[in-house]
Design a protein around this motif. Structure first.
Motif, PDB file in Angstrom:
ATOM      1  N   GLU A  82       0.904  -1.166  -0.035  1.00  0.00           N
ATOM      2  CA  GLU A  82      -0.142  -0.086  -0.057  1.00  0.00           C
ATOM      3  C   GLU A  82       0.995   1.263   0.021  1.00  0.00           C
ATOM      4  N   MET A  87      -4.376   3.232  -2.491  1.00  0.00           N
ATOM      5  CA  MET A  87      -3.526   2.745  -3.538  1.00  0.00           C
ATOM      6  C   MET A  87      -2.680   1.416  -3.027  1.00  0.00           C
ATOM      7  N   THR A  88      -2.827   0.509  -3.908  1.00  0.00           N
ATOM      8  CA  THR A  88      -1.907  -0.438  -3.427  1.00  0.00           C
ATOM      9  C   THR A  88      -1.180  -1.103  -4.857  1.00  0.00           C
ATOM     10  N   ALA A  89       0.101  -1.326  -4.976  1.00  0.00           N
ATOM     11  CA  ALA A  89       0.856  -1.500  -5.897  1.00  0.00           C
ATOM     12  C   ALA A  89       1.430  -2.903  -5.803  1.00  0.00           C
ATOM     13  N   GLN A  90       1.674  -3.527  -6.888  1.00  0.00           N
ATOM     14  CA  GLN A  90       2.023  -4.965  -7.191  1.00  0.00           C
ATOM     15  C   GLN A  90       3.489  -4.753  -7.553  1.00  0.00           C
ATOM     16  N   ALA A 219      -1.490  -0.908 -11.559  1.00  0.00           N
ATOM     17  CA  ALA A 219      -0.865  -1.271  -9.987  1.00  0.00           C
ATOM     18  C   ALA A 219       0.540  -1.892 -10.061  1.00  0.00           C
ATOM     19  N   ASN A 376      -7.878   2.580  -7.486  1.00  0.00           N
ATOM     20  CA  ASN A 376      -6.489   2.366  -7.167  1.00  0.00           C
ATOM     21  C   ASN A 376      -5.371   3.786  -7.810  1.00  0.00           C
TER      22      ASN A 376
END
Length: 466
Positions: A82, A87-90, A219, A376
């Motif tokens: 996060e 917003m969460t990123a991969q 993401a 996101n």
């Protein structure tokens, strides 16, 4: 659409190849705490004693002692991080986090690091700034074979000098670092009182500077970006998701910062001056130091700054490149300052009902706008303070100096309560220098304000201080 299942699928295949027998003698690989907040300092339960660091929005990797060796287990793997609420990123990281956990050792420790690769491609780990045997330096193809997916390699060396260091891949480096693979390494001195240039402190913080280019609504970072990043982070977090730094009034404070972005960052502190007490080359000679309020940290550098917290309050701490404190900004936005498009906005809204006028008076309005955004996605300049929008994002946080904090109390003390008479206020008396604005353009045409009225000088008026 990329789902969590698809994203982690390659990792699952690689993990399946790591059999129980292969890992039978390997220490447990701890996983990041579920929260994205700053974990309390990890007091050493074994090995030699030291005063631990605190990692901003991060944690320290536990270890085990085995026949005189301090053993750690790092797992390179895809992670979800996060960046800020909503917003969460991969990303890719270590042990469930990006950056990976901070590694803390003591000068003279014999260190053994097991590195398991659960990525869909090979990797290797470089121990940035360490003095060690060449074959342990972690440059895939040069000093060692690459670590294939599903395999575990072992690094062994002595921590020969105290200081602030990093670890990161030297394998498909552009991709793996752009995906968030990095971590901090702190080596504490064996004898702090006899280590030249080293001073014991009350609070010792650390974090890494990193950056991502993630399209709105997506993401996964774009790994081919060279300079035009849109998310500038401290430990893979952006303000308002970055922890504050709680400090007790009178504390001596050290902040260790490492830069693994593609550009330099002038890190600026409000309210205090500091000295650069250490680099990734070691502790600086006290006779060579001078007071600063901004330290420019180049790519690949570490800096340890120190100050005494003598001024109570909430003090901004940020990169002084203004675009780096804005969050997800677009680089192709036209400058609309001074453009009056009131007449056309109604026509546009007939086609695009959510269209909003912006930029004709500057970008400050962005801090208060509530516009529909893709899922996101973070808006620009979204942080808020006790007096309204802070108009900051990205590389920004607050050093909170307070009386009465306990020695290891890192809880957020809330916003500062200013003593009466110490907050800037509106002056409503007679102006000594009335505002004077140009009344004509260089071509002789009349200047108009954003309402379409002629732009005139403002006459002074009476009033009083509230």
């Amino acid at each position: 659409m990329t789902t969590r299942r698809l994203f982690l699928g390659g990792a699952a295949v690689a993990a399946a190849a790591v059999g129980r027998a292969a890992l039978a003698a390997v220490p447990e690989a701890p996983v990041a705490p579920p929260a994205n907040t700053m974990a309390p300092p990890l007091q050493p339960a074994s090995g030699r004693p030291y005063r631990p660091v605190v990692t901003l929005n991060g944690w320290t990797l536990p270890w085990r002692m085995n026949a005189g060796w301090k053993e750690f287990h790092l797992v390179a793997e895809p992670v979800l991080r996060e960046l800020a609420p909503s917003m969460t990123a991969q990303l890719w990281g270590y042990n469930g986090s990006s950056p990976g956990p901070t590694i803390e050792v003591v000068e003279g420790d014999k260190v053994r690091l097991f590195v398991t690769n659960r990525l869909p491609e090979h990797t290797a780990v470089h121990w940035h700034g360490q003095r060690l045997p060449s074959g342990m330096d972690g440059v895939g193809g040069l000093t060692q074979p690459q670590i294939p997916p599903g395999k575990t390699f072992v690094y062994e060396f002595e921590a020969r000098r105290s200081g602030t260091f990093m670890y990161h891949p030297h394998a498909d480096e552009m991709v793996q670092m752009a995906m968030g693979m990095m971590g901090l390494w702190v080596t504490h001195p064996t004898d702090p009182k006899r280590t030249p240039g080293y001073t014991e402190v009350d609070r010792d913080f650390c974090f890494l500077l990193n950056a991502f280019d993630i399209e709105p609504g997506s993401a996964t970072p774009k790994v081919m970006t060279m300079l035009d990043f849109n998310l500038w982070c401290w430990n893979s977090r952006v303000f308002p998701g970055i922890d504050s730094l709680p400090v007790r009034l009178g504390d001596r404070v050290r902040i260790r910062v490492g830069n693994l972005t593609m550009t330099n960052h002038p890190i600026h502190m409000h309210g205090h001056e500091f000295v650069v007490a250490g680099t990734d080359g070691g502790w600086t000679n006290p006779a060579s130091r001078w007071p600063e309020v901004t330290a420019d940290i180049a790519v690949g550098q570490m800096r340890a700054i120190e100050f005494v917290a003598t001024e109570p309050g909430d003090w901004a701490f940020h990169c002084h490149k203004s675009h780096h404190t804005m969050n997800a900004m677009g680089h192709a936005v036209p400058t609309m300052i001074g453009v009056d498009h009131r007449d056309v906005v109604h026509k546009i809204q007939q086609l695009v009902p959510d269209y909003m006028v912006m930029g004709e008076r500057g970008m400050a309005d962005m801090g208060e706008m509530e516009m529909p955004l893709p899922d996101n996605t973070l808006p620009m300049m979204t942080g808020r303070g006790p007096f309204g929008p802070l108009e900051m994002g990205g590389m920004f946080t607050v050093i909170k100096v307070r009386e009465g904090l306990a020695r290891d109390d890192y809880r957020d003390p809330g916003w500062y309560r200013h003593p009466p008479g110490t907050v800037a206020y509106e002056w409503t008396g007679v102006s000594v220098n009335p505002h004077r604005a140009p009344t004509s353009n260089t071509d002789g045409s009349e200047v108009h304000d954003h309402r379409g009225a002629p732009w005139r000088a403002v006459k002074p008026h009476g009033g009083h201080r509230p």
